[in-house]
Scaffold this active site. Sequence first.
Site, PDB file in Angstrom:
ATOM      1  N   PHE A 102       3.414   4.296   2.240  1.00 41.76           N
ATOM      2  CA  PHE A 102       3.189   4.443   3.671  1.00 41.76           C
ATOM      3  C   PHE A 102       2.938   3.048   4.263  1.00 41.76           C
ATOM      4  CE2 PHE A 102       2.830   8.661   2.271  1.00 41.76           C
ATOM      5  CZ  PHE A 102       2.906   9.518   3.356  1.00 41.76           C
ATOM      6  N   ALA A 103       3.691   2.708   5.295  1.00 44.12           N
ATOM      7  CA  ALA A 103       3.538   1.411   5.966  1.00 44.12           C
ATOM      8  C   ALA A 103       3.412   1.683   7.463  1.00 44.12           C
ATOM      9  CB  ALA A 103       4.736   0.509   5.667  1.00 44.12           C
ATOM     10  N   VAL A 104       2.201   1.916   7.887  1.00 39.81           N
ATOM     11  CA  VAL A 104       1.926   2.324   9.264  1.00 39.81           C
ATOM     12  C   VAL A 104       1.120   1.228   9.965  1.00 39.81           C
ATOM     13  CG1 VAL A 104       0.809   4.077  10.706  1.00 39.81           C
ATOM     14  CG2 VAL A 104       2.006   4.748   8.615  1.00 39.81           C
ATOM     15  N   ASP A 193      -0.092   2.734  -2.659  1.00 36.58           N
ATOM     16  CA  ASP A 193      -0.496   2.064  -1.430  1.00 36.58           C
ATOM     17  C   ASP A 193       0.378   0.838  -1.224  1.00 36.58           C
ATOM     18  OD1 ASP A 193      -2.455   3.914  -1.002  1.00 36.58           O
ATOM     19  OD2 ASP A 193      -4.137   2.570  -1.436  1.00 36.58           O
ATOM     20  N   GLU A 285      -8.869   9.994  -1.637  1.00 37.85           N
ATOM     21  CA  GLU A 285      -9.236   9.613  -3.008  1.00 37.85           C
ATOM     22  C   GLU A 285     -10.313  10.533  -3.578  1.00 37.85           C
ATOM     23  OE1 GLU A 285      -9.119   5.412  -4.557  1.00 37.85           O
ATOM     24  OE2 GLU A 285     -11.297   5.670  -4.301  1.00 37.85           O
TER      25      GLU A 285
END
Length: 334
Positions: A102-104, A193, A285
């Site tokens: 995810f790259a937001v 991540d 997590e």
Amino acid sequence: MRTWKRHFRLLFLLIVGLSGLLLYGIPGLRHLEIFIPMGTCPPARMLLLRDNFTGLLRLWARPEVLTCTSWGAPIIWDGTFDPDMAQQEAIQQNLTIGLTVFAVGRYLEKYLARFLETAEQHFMVGQRVVYYVFTERPAAVPRRPLGPGRQLRVERVLRERRWQDVSMERMRTLHAALGGRLGREAQFVFCMDVDQYFSGAFGPEALAESVAQLHAWHYHWPRRLLPYERDARSAAALAVDEGDFYYHAALFGGSVAALRQLTAHCARAQQQDRARGIEARWHDESHLNKYFWLHKPAKVLSPEFCWSPEIGQRAEIRHPRLLWAPKEYALVRD
């Protein structure tokens, strides 16, 4: 003599506990944890554990670290597997391996290019790979030439108001993707991540039905000191006598079917917490750790597979595969 030993152990645990409380305020205390024993794998189990990809594991090659779990899953350290055998077995099985990230927001500009560039150098080299990038700005995703049999997919997601919501919505989004094209294209998937980068070979030795990652900051600590969710109202809560290890949500994986089950559980548990007006301490997590307590992973990756340079060098960390990038939260979490 037995009484003296018992008192000595209690004193040692007290010192360790105080160190844990001071740990993040006095980084130098981090070096004390190497004296906390990790435990050892029973000799009989060392000789019998096999892997679907690497064959007979050489768990005896790393006597200084814990190389198996109490339920019989291997903990993969450098030197315990044959990387060439793993590579050939994966090729023979004609696998496609997915890698999601995810790259937001500002995470895209800050971390994504390096993540993808180093993945091309080190992640499942020689295998068919499909990258899935989830972002609210598909046009901003860097496009670079990929190796043979490797593809990049970009999926649009909504921009959440808080970074915590981005983290927690990940499970719901992954569950949907695994039930769609990603699940049809890949047999195994790793979820990572974006604020980290590959530094060494990350190959098929990491594959299994379900894969958990030991957290680099917590793998030496006794169970009672691990940062599980302790609020009994939360669906992620673990009692003080529950839990095996503390797993890092920056890296987990497995078969498509296993990950569908994992993501469904975590998304459902997070929704239950929202309905109660609560939020787990470490977000997705915390729920991931609850899931792996209930459903033991088939393989556990040592901290070599996801290491924090901030901890410093350790003799037991021979060849890090994935490194944490510097955490610039003030910049990326707006």
